[in-house]
Scaffold this active site. Structure first.
Site, PDB file in Angstrom:
ATOM      1  N   ASP A 117      -4.423  -3.038  -7.346  1.00 50.87           N
ATOM      2  CA  ASP A 117      -4.295  -3.642  -6.129  1.00 50.87           C
ATOM      3  C   ASP A 117      -4.593  -5.262  -6.185  1.00 50.87           C
ATOM      4  O   ASP A 117      -5.479  -5.352  -6.850  1.00 50.87           O
ATOM      5  CB  ASP A 117      -4.385  -2.952  -4.821  1.00 50.87           C
ATOM      6  CG  ASP A 117      -3.799  -3.474  -3.594  1.00 50.87           C
ATOM      7  OD1 ASP A 117      -2.749  -4.273  -3.688  1.00 50.87           O
ATOM      8  OD2 ASP A 117      -4.464  -3.170  -2.740  1.00 50.87           O
ATOM      9  N   GLU A 118      -3.948  -6.035  -5.625  1.00 46.74           N
ATOM     10  CA  GLU A 118      -4.371  -7.631  -5.496  1.00 46.74           C
ATOM     11  C   GLU A 118      -4.784  -8.220  -6.715  1.00 46.74           C
ATOM     12  O   GLU A 118      -6.000  -8.666  -6.769  1.00 46.74           O
ATOM     13  CB  GLU A 118      -5.762  -7.280  -4.342  1.00 46.74           C
ATOM     14  CG  GLU A 118      -5.473  -6.892  -2.893  1.00 46.74           C
ATOM     15  CD  GLU A 118      -4.616  -7.804  -2.163  1.00 46.74           C
ATOM     16  OE1 GLU A 118      -4.115  -8.798  -2.618  1.00 46.74           O
ATOM     17  OE2 GLU A 118      -4.553  -7.546  -1.013  1.00 46.74           O
ATOM     18  N   THR A 175       0.866  -1.308  -0.031  1.00 46.16           N
ATOM     19  CA  THR A 175      -0.099  -0.016  -0.001  1.00 46.16           C
ATOM     20  C   THR A 175       0.870   1.170   0.040  1.00 46.16           C
ATOM     21  O   THR A 175       0.442   2.296  -0.841  1.00 46.16           O
ATOM     22  CB  THR A 175      -0.709  -0.011   1.157  1.00 46.16           C
ATOM     23  OG1 THR A 175      -1.612  -1.311   1.291  1.00 46.16           O
ATOM     24  CG2 THR A 175      -1.936   1.227   1.004  1.00 46.16           C
ATOM     25  N   ARG A 205      -0.091 -13.880   8.741  1.00 49.86           N
ATOM     26  CA  ARG A 205      -0.866 -12.931   9.539  1.00 49.86           C
ATOM     27  C   ARG A 205      -0.197 -12.618  11.165  1.00 49.86           C
ATOM     28  O   ARG A 205      -0.424 -11.582  11.662  1.00 49.86           O
ATOM     29  CB  ARG A 205      -2.134 -13.279  10.102  1.00 49.86           C
ATOM     30  CG  ARG A 205      -3.237 -13.601   8.648  1.00 49.86           C
ATOM     31  CD  ARG A 205      -3.027 -12.649   7.640  1.00 49.86           C
ATOM     32  NE  ARG A 205      -2.410 -12.998   6.639  1.00 49.86           N
ATOM     33  CZ  ARG A 205      -1.695 -11.802   5.694  1.00 49.86           C
ATOM     34  NH1 ARG A 205      -2.403 -10.529   5.670  1.00 49.86           N
ATOM     35  NH2 ARG A 205      -1.164 -12.272   4.913  1.00 49.86           N
ATOM     36  N   GLN A 260      -0.816 -15.327  -2.371  1.00 52.97           N
ATOM     37  CA  GLN A 260      -2.076 -15.224  -1.849  1.00 52.97           C
ATOM     38  C   GLN A 260      -3.411 -15.067  -2.314  1.00 52.97           C
ATOM     39  O   GLN A 260      -4.173 -14.481  -1.927  1.00 52.97           O
ATOM     40  CB  GLN A 260      -1.611 -13.783  -0.942  1.00 52.97           C
ATOM     41  CG  GLN A 260      -0.513 -13.620  -0.008  1.00 52.97           C
ATOM     42  CD  GLN A 260      -0.564 -12.573   0.745  1.00 52.97           C
ATOM     43  OE1 GLN A 260      -1.210 -12.085   1.772  1.00 52.97           O
ATOM     44  NE2 GLN A 260       0.513 -11.804   0.404  1.00 52.97           N
TER      45      GLN A 260
END
Length: 694
Positions: A215-216, A33, A585, A246
């Protein structure tokens, strides 16, 4: 440009790249980000007008965060930052006439779509039994997201139910047009259609958005892929950020191969890997790397940490699912004593069904918790419906339960019928149940009477199956065939774990006793807001989050990896990516737990430890040899007598809890025993260890 000083070498390289396609493989916690927002700021500093920049994210939350960061970096600006759907809507609002729409077109949400489909089915004479409305909704969504032509639909939709779905789809499109409406899938499909059919419109947007950031990118589906490809075709200034390791939304139509094929789509693409992780310790990252390297279909990268080495991954093995959560709670209490806050601790599980026992054990241990991404177990609609059926079977005068389930599943019994029954009951001075004498409501009354008779000779677990089958709840959810209905089915099957556990522990099949016990738990688990609480959530819900301490429970074959993945092409690799997400995480501590045997969905299973544990290098794992600290009080094999003792009416028995009693009836595995007036009559499993024949 002091913001450049805060970047590492690879981040800076990505930010400074100006023209031409660029693929940034951004590992977990590597600051993607920051790279996206800093790149936008740098483009503007380099003279690019802010209105020439388009930044696409996947969630409104991510878009909001990006806008806030940009505001801090460059102040007010005209960069478009939003989701694919919000961008698609903007295009449609600006070009509604070319799409055959009027200015005030409306957008139908998922429930609206379902209502339209149900009406079409009714008009076409299609029964729900032939094809579930939600299945048709899913197939319509599939058609639009994959942008299938009529010829492709005819080729792929070749089963009877798919043919029905196609017929409804054609009628559904007519209804949308007639009502000047679109659905959420149209917000992507229609802009692509517009660009393909109107070259001048496409060129206008290509000239406007000269710099595109996504993004992603690993989570893009076919229609999102086509939209970005069309927009970037002229300038080729497409900058995508993502991580194929991911990609965990294959079930939603995401195609991680879009990111793997980026260099084929843009042969002159610059590729930059962000491998420095700012989140996790070296131990945790090594564990993540050692698992994900077993996937064949991926882009090579190796996360490295800028943090300390950290503690080894702790592996806790338990006897059963209750012992597993007991060990987790013990560890949490130790961590709190060491100064770690409850809000910095998370417990992850693969399926929602695993949450129930965790909630129950946390309540009993008085440890505050919150469940993310789903309702608390006893507050879920399907569980409340099932409990209402059981309460009504136990007590026909329970009008609250009657009102709740008289039309579940739908039986065409509306509010007017209920009001008429209430009026009649008041006049006659009787109960709602006794007042019922005709119509669909009489069918419901007869169902309850039949289930009440069944409850006299069935165990609690068998009664649950009986209720689900005869009420139509099971059939409705199976026919619905959606992700939501699958989760509801999972929860209902997990309810059988509660009945089975109660039977094992007490030997009782007494419905009133059971309802009394779960009422207390259900009341305690009413949603409470805690400032300090452990977070319970599925791994899918954990994407994008981070915690100091993470527990991944249920690390067993058929649970994680999930049994379904063993039968699906690419399923194990998807599960491994999910494991990678779960591991990454954790900031400081990671626990992996499993059980020797487990009660889940009402069935007991003995599963081998998850293959993902074996894939972590031994030198990274600390096996807690004292995990299994003591024998669990109730082992299933110890719950029943080895030899079948014959019982007959008149036999005197002694029960560990209820004391001395007299057998008054025996039916297969269940016997009815009369105890003293305070205890009353109980139904018990006749060979249970708690009972001795005197």
């Amino acid at each position: 440009m002091d913001y450049l000083d805060k970047l590492n070498k690879e981040q800076k390289e990505a930010v400074l790249h100006k023209d031409g396609p660029c693929l940034v493989i951004a590992g977990a916690g590597s600051g993607k980000t920051k790279v996206l927002t800093t790149r936008i700021a740098h483009l503007i500093d380099e003279g690019v007008a802010s209105y020439n920049i388009l930044a696409i994210t996947f969630t409104n939350k991510a878009a909001k965060e990006m806008r806030e960061r940009l505001q801090k970096l460059i102040g007010d600006n005209d960069v478009f930052v939003g989701t694919f759907h919000s961008f698609g809507l903007r295009i449609m609002r600006e070009n509604y006439m070319d799409l055959g729409l009027e200015r005030n077109f409306t957008i139908l949400d998922s429930d609206d779509v379902l209502s339209v489909i149900k009406k079409i089915m009714k008009d076409m004479g299609i029964e729900k039994e032939e094809c579930a409305p939600s299945y048709i909704r899913n197939r319509i969504s599939f058609i639009k997201n994959e942008m299938l032509t009529d010829a492709e639909i005819m080729q792929y939709f070749n089963t009877e139910v798919e043919q029905i779905a196609y017929k409804v789809y054609l009628e559904y499109q007519k209804v949308l047009k007639k009502n000047n409406s679109v659905d959420f899938d149209d917000l992507l499909a229609l802009p692509v259609k517009l660009f393909k059919e109107h070259a001048d419109t496409l060129e206008r947007y290509q000239n406007k958005f000269k710099y595109i950031l996504i993004d992603e990118y690993q989570d893009t589906n076919e229609v999102q892929y086509k939209l970005t490809k069309l927009l970037s075709k002229k300038s080729q200034n497409i900058f995508v950020v993502g991580d194929p390791d991911q990609s965990i939304y294959m079930f939603r139509g995401a195609n991680y191969k879009n990111i793997l094929n980026f260099e084929k789509d843009y042969t002159n693409a610059k590729v930059i890997a962000l491998e420095e992780n700012y989140r996790s310790t070296k131990m945790i990252l090594e564990a993540a790397n050692s698992v994900i390297k077993n996937n064949k279909d991926r882009k090579e990268k190796n996360l490295r940490s800028n943090k300390v080495l950290g503690a080894k991954i702790k592996y806790l093995r338990s006897y059963d699912e209750k012992h597993e959560i007991t060990l987790v709670i013990e560890e949490i209490k130790k961590l709190v004593d060491e100064g770690i806050k409850l809000s910095d601790i998370a417990v992850f599980y693969r399926t929602n069904g695993q949450a129930r026992i965790a909630e129950e054990m946390f309540i009993k241990a008085n440890v505050p918790y919150k469940v993310v991404g789903s309702y608390y177990f006893y507050q879920r609609k399907e569980i409340k419906d099932l409990i209402s059926y059981l309460r009504l079977i136990a007590n026909h005068n329970d009008e609250i339960s009657l009102r709740r389930v008289i039309n579940v599943p739908k039986r065409k019994i509306g509010p007017t019928t209920i009001k008429n029954l209430e009026t009649e009951a008041n006049i006659l001075g009787t109960t709602l149940f006794d007042t019922i004498s005709k119509g669909n409501e009489l069918d419901f009354k007869n169902l309850i009477l039949e289930l009440t008779k069944d409850s006299e000779y069935l165990s609690l677990s068998e009664l649950v199956d009986d209720v689900l089958e005869k009420s139509g709840m099971l059939k409705e959810l199976k026919e619905d065939n959606s992700l939501e209905s699958d989760l509801r089915l999972e929860n209902l099957m997990e309810f059988k774990s509660i009945t089975a556990s109660f039977e094992e522990r007490t030997g009782s099949v007494n419905l009133n006793d059971f309802l009394e016990e779960i009422s207390l738990i259900a009341d305690m688990s009413e949603h409470r807001e805690y400032n300090e609480a452990v977070t319970l959530m599925t791994i899918h819900s954990a994407k994008g989050l981070e915690f100091d301490v993470v527990f991944i429970i249920g690390m067993e074959e058929t649970i994680f990896p999930h049994a379904n993945s063993l039968m699906e092409q690419g399923g194990i690799e998807e599960e491994r990516r999910l494991m990678y997400v779960a591991i990454t995480r954790a900031r400081d501590l990671l626990y992996l737990t499993n059980a020797k045997r487990r009660m889940l969905y009402g069935k007991e299973s003995v599963n081998s430890p998850s293959r993902f544990i074996d894939e972590i290098s031994n030198d990274l794992v600390e096996v807690e040899n004292n995990s299994i600290k003591e024998e669990v009080k109730f082992q299933k094999e110890e719950m029943y007598n080895d030899t079948n003792v014959e019982y007959k009416p008149g036999d005197v028995v002694m029960h560990e809890t209820y004391g001395r009693g007299v057998v008054i009836d025996v039916d297969k595995l269940i016997m009815t025993v009369a105890f003293n007036s305070k205890i009353g009559i109980k139904k018990l499993m006749k060979n249970h260890k708690s009972i001795k024949k005197l």
